[in-house]
Design an enzyme around this catalytic site. Structure first.
Site, PDB file in Angstrom:
ATOM      1  N   PHE A  11       0.834  -1.201   0.000  1.00  0.00           N
ATOM      2  CA  PHE A  11       0.000   0.000   0.000  1.00  0.00           C
ATOM      3  C   PHE A  11       0.877   1.263   0.000  1.00  0.00           C
ATOM      4  CE2 PHE A  11      -2.137   2.727   3.410  1.00  0.00           C
ATOM      5  CZ  PHE A  11      -2.790   3.537   2.487  1.00  0.00           C
ATOM      6  N   ASN A  32       8.260  -9.342  -2.020  1.00  0.00           N
ATOM      7  CA  ASN A  32       8.004 -10.783  -2.220  1.00  0.00           C
ATOM      8  C   ASN A  32       6.503 -11.077  -2.307  1.00  0.00           C
ATOM      9  OD1 ASN A  32       7.182 -10.489   0.392  1.00  0.00           O
ATOM     10  ND2 ASN A  32       8.366 -12.205   1.217  1.00  0.00           N
ATOM     11  N   TYR A 145       5.349  -7.710  16.002  1.00  0.00           N
ATOM     12  CA  TYR A 145       5.454  -6.509  15.166  1.00  0.00           C
ATOM     13  C   TYR A 145       6.128  -5.379  15.951  1.00  0.00           C
ATOM     14  CZ  TYR A 145       3.748  -2.654  12.150  1.00  0.00           C
ATOM     15  OH  TYR A 145       3.639  -1.559  11.314  1.00  0.00           O
TER      16      TYR A 145
HETATM   17  P1  NAD Z   1       1.468  -3.579   3.182  1.00  0.00           P
HETATM   18  O1  NAD Z   1       1.238  -4.897   3.818  1.00  0.00           O
HETATM   19  O2  NAD Z   1       0.459  -3.082   2.193  1.00  0.00           O
HETATM   20  O3  NAD Z   1       2.872  -3.517   2.466  1.00  0.00           O
HETATM   21  C1  NAD Z   1       4.008  -4.190   2.938  1.00  0.00           C
HETATM   22  C2  NAD Z   1       4.764  -4.719   1.724  1.00  0.00           C
HETATM   23  O4  NAD Z   1       5.965  -5.371   2.170  1.00  0.00           O
HETATM   24  C3  NAD Z   1       3.959  -5.781   0.948  1.00  0.00           C
HETATM   25  O5  NAD Z   1       3.986  -5.498  -0.433  1.00  0.00           O
HETATM   26  C4  NAD Z   1       4.677  -7.088   1.263  1.00  0.00           C
HETATM   27  O6  NAD Z   1       4.535  -8.043   0.244  1.00  0.00           O
HETATM   28  C5  NAD Z   1       6.106  -6.597   1.473  1.00  0.00           C
HETATM   29  N1  NAD Z   1       6.915  -7.494   2.290  1.00  0.00           N
HETATM   30  C6  NAD Z   1       6.633  -7.988   3.524  1.00  0.00           C
HETATM   31  N2  NAD Z   1       7.622  -8.780   3.957  1.00  0.00           N
HETATM   32  C7  NAD Z   1       8.561  -8.794   2.972  1.00  0.00           C
HETATM   33  C8  NAD Z   1       9.825  -9.409   2.823  1.00  0.00           C
HETATM   34  N3  NAD Z   1      10.313 -10.210   3.782  1.00  0.00           N
HETATM   35  N4  NAD Z   1      10.536  -9.191   1.706  1.00  0.00           N
HETATM   36  C9  NAD Z   1      10.055  -8.384   0.724  1.00  0.00           C
HETATM   37  N5  NAD Z   1       8.852  -7.769   0.803  1.00  0.00           N
HETATM   38  C10 NAD Z   1       8.120  -7.961   1.919  1.00  0.00           C
HETATM   39  O7  NAD Z   1       1.620  -2.522   4.377  1.00  0.00           O
HETATM   40  P2  NAD Z   1       1.780  -0.943   4.349  1.00  0.00           P
HETATM   41  O8  NAD Z   1       0.637  -0.357   5.065  1.00  0.00           O
HETATM   42  O9  NAD Z   1       2.094  -0.466   3.001  1.00  0.00           O
HETATM   43  O10 NAD Z   1       3.062  -0.762   5.281  1.00  0.00           O
HETATM   44  C11 NAD Z   1       4.340  -0.446   4.759  1.00  0.00           C
HETATM   45  C12 NAD Z   1       5.295  -0.162   5.897  1.00  0.00           C
HETATM   46  O11 NAD Z   1       4.826   0.937   6.674  1.00  0.00           O
HETATM   47  C13 NAD Z   1       5.471  -1.335   6.861  1.00  0.00           C
HETATM   48  O12 NAD Z   1       6.827  -1.413   7.246  1.00  0.00           O
HETATM   49  C14 NAD Z   1       4.616  -0.950   8.042  1.00  0.00           C
HETATM   50  O13 NAD Z   1       5.077  -1.513   9.228  1.00  0.00           O
HETATM   51  C15 NAD Z   1       4.739   0.570   8.042  1.00  0.00           C
HETATM   52  N6  NAD Z   1       3.576   1.190   8.681  1.00  0.00           N
HETATM   53  C16 NAD Z   1       2.390   1.311   8.014  1.00  0.00           C
HETATM   54  C17 NAD Z   1       1.303   1.875   8.665  1.00  0.00           C
HETATM   55  C18 NAD Z   1      -0.011   2.083   7.977  1.00  0.00           C
HETATM   56  O14 NAD Z   1      -0.948   2.581   8.600  1.00  0.00           O
HETATM   57  N7  NAD Z   1      -0.168   1.773   6.710  1.00  0.00           N
HETATM   58  C19 NAD Z   1       1.421   2.303   9.999  1.00  0.00           C
HETATM   59  C20 NAD Z   1       2.632   2.130  10.641  1.00  0.00           C
HETATM   60  C21 NAD Z   1       3.714   1.596   9.979  1.00  0.00           C
END
Ligand code: NAD
Ligand code: UDP
Length: 330
Positions: A11, A32, A145
């Site tokens: 996202f 991945n 987490y």
């Molecule tokens: P998401 O799940 O949509 O995206 C995470 C992406 O990382 C996915 O495309 C997934 O396939 C990839 N991924 C996970 N493990 C992997 C690995 N071992 N190797 C390669 N790719 C991998 O989540 P998001 O909301 O886009 O979050 C992105 C980042 O922002 C994360 O680190 C999350 O902790 C952080 N974050 C997001 C929010 C939020 O509200 N969206 C809040 C706090 C922190």
């Protein structure tokens, strides 16, 4: 600049790719697909400044060519996702962050860590300033987490102090918008998808817990400015306007015009009771603050999910392990 973005098919990662490309930079996206999808970056196919690598960043890798930045966003982020993938989540926060830092160090690149408001746990200080150390249950289910992210902050600071790597740490607060996975389980996507599918909206607990929701465009702009103009100390990026989960459910019912009911389900263990960022640091250092109110962001997000109604993606959640071979390299 040429930057590596891990989690590029997720996202936030996919929007961040767009933000860098918009300013003329070159992007290597890595993912991945464990919680992300090729659909999120499909529009970048054929863009000569975008390259994609399918890889699990918890395994080390080599990226050819110069890099000016490494932005590490890879990690399951929705509570339901990381509870289903506890070990993978701990690995990508620890080994994955170590690998991404190693790439940044080898390339002389700036390193950017996507951390989270979850490092504050169930906070005893409200709103949360960056100086707050947090209230985390280190052995509870959410710890896979929270503690992974706390470790990732610690190793980022160690690389900064020990190896002189130019680092950034953003603490992201609940962000929502187009390209969230419909069934990723987070509250905004859940409520909208439930409303559009005519299912009951599921409030966990009595709905009096609060969150402060930031629209993705605002969040990504804050992240981009922090990468470009910030310093190495952790910085909150989020929208400080706080809502109860019940208020959110009622707004989604109103804006979608659904006839769905709102029902209660059990509150998950260690679910934070309140959450609201103090964004003084981002305001003063970056001249950034969010512009899009929840109501407007929800209208845009509902529009996005409406476009998916009737597709496979809106179908009930299936186990993550069945979606993507974790650890595959292509
Ligand atoms: P998401 O799940 O949509 O995206 C995470 C992406 O990382 C996915 O495309 C997934 O396939 C990839 N991924 C996970 N493990 C992997 C690995 N071992 N190797 C390669 N790719 C991998 O989540 P998001 O909301 O886009 O979050 C992105 C980042 O922002 C994360 O680190 C999350 O902790 C952080 N974050 C997001 C929010 C939020 O509200 N969206 C809040 C706090 C922190
Ligand atoms: N929540 C809810 N119904 C849902 C999904 C989540 O009431 O269908 C609640 C959850 O218990 C939490 C808040 O909404 O209090 C935000 O949950 P989310 O999973 O989006 O992220 P969190 O902030 O807990 O990481």
């Amino acid at each position: 600049m040429r930057v590596l973005i891990t989690g590029a098919a997720g996202f936030l990662g996919s929007h961040l790719c767009d933000r860098f490309l918009r300013d003329g930079h070159w992007v290597v996206g890595l993912d991945n697909f464990v919680t992300g999808t090729p659909d999120n970056i499909g529009h970048l196919a054929g863009n000569e400044r975008f390259q994609f690598v399918r890889h699990d960043i918890s395994d080390s890798t080599y990226v050819a060519g110069k890099l000016d930045g490494v932005l590490h966003l890879a990690s399951p982020a929705s509570p339901i996702d990381y509870l289903e993938l506890p070990i993978e989540t701990l690995k990508v926060g620890s080994l994955g962050t170590h690998n991404a830092l190693g790439i940044a160090k080898a390339k002389g690149a700036r390193f950017f860590l996507a951390s989270t408001s979850e490092v504050y746990g169930d906070p005893l200080e409200h709103p949360q300033r960056e100086s707050y150390w947090g209230n985390v249950n280190s052995i509870g289910p959410r710890s896979v987490y929270d503690e992974a992210k706390r470790f990732s902050e610690a190793i980022t600071m160690a690389y900064h102090r020990t190896h002189g790597v130019d680092t950034r740490i953003v603490r992201i607060f609940n962000t929502y918008g187009p390209r969230m996975r419909p069934r990723d389980g987070r509250v905004v996507s859940n409520f909208i998808v439930q409303a559009l599918n005519g299912e009951d909206l599921t409030i966990y607990g009595d709905g009096s817990q609060t969150r402060s929701f930031c629209y993705v465009e605002d969040e990504v702009e804050g992240i981009y400015r922090l990468f470009m103009n910030g310093d190495h100390m952790p910085t909150n990026i989020g929208n400080p306007v706080e809502f109860t989960v019940r208020q959110l459910a009622e707004m989604v019912v109103e804006l979608t015009g659904t006839r769905s009911s709102i029902i209660s389900e059990p509150l998950p263990q260690d679910d934070p009771k309140v959450r609201k960022p103090d964004i003084t640091r981002a305001r003063t250092m970056l001249g950034w603050e969010p512009k899009i109110p929840l109501r407007e962001g929800l209208v845009r997000t509902i529009e996005y999910f409406r476009g998916l109604v009737g597709t496979e993606r809106m179908a009930p959640r299936s186990p993550l392990a069945a979606r993507s071979p974790v650890g595959s390299v292509a």
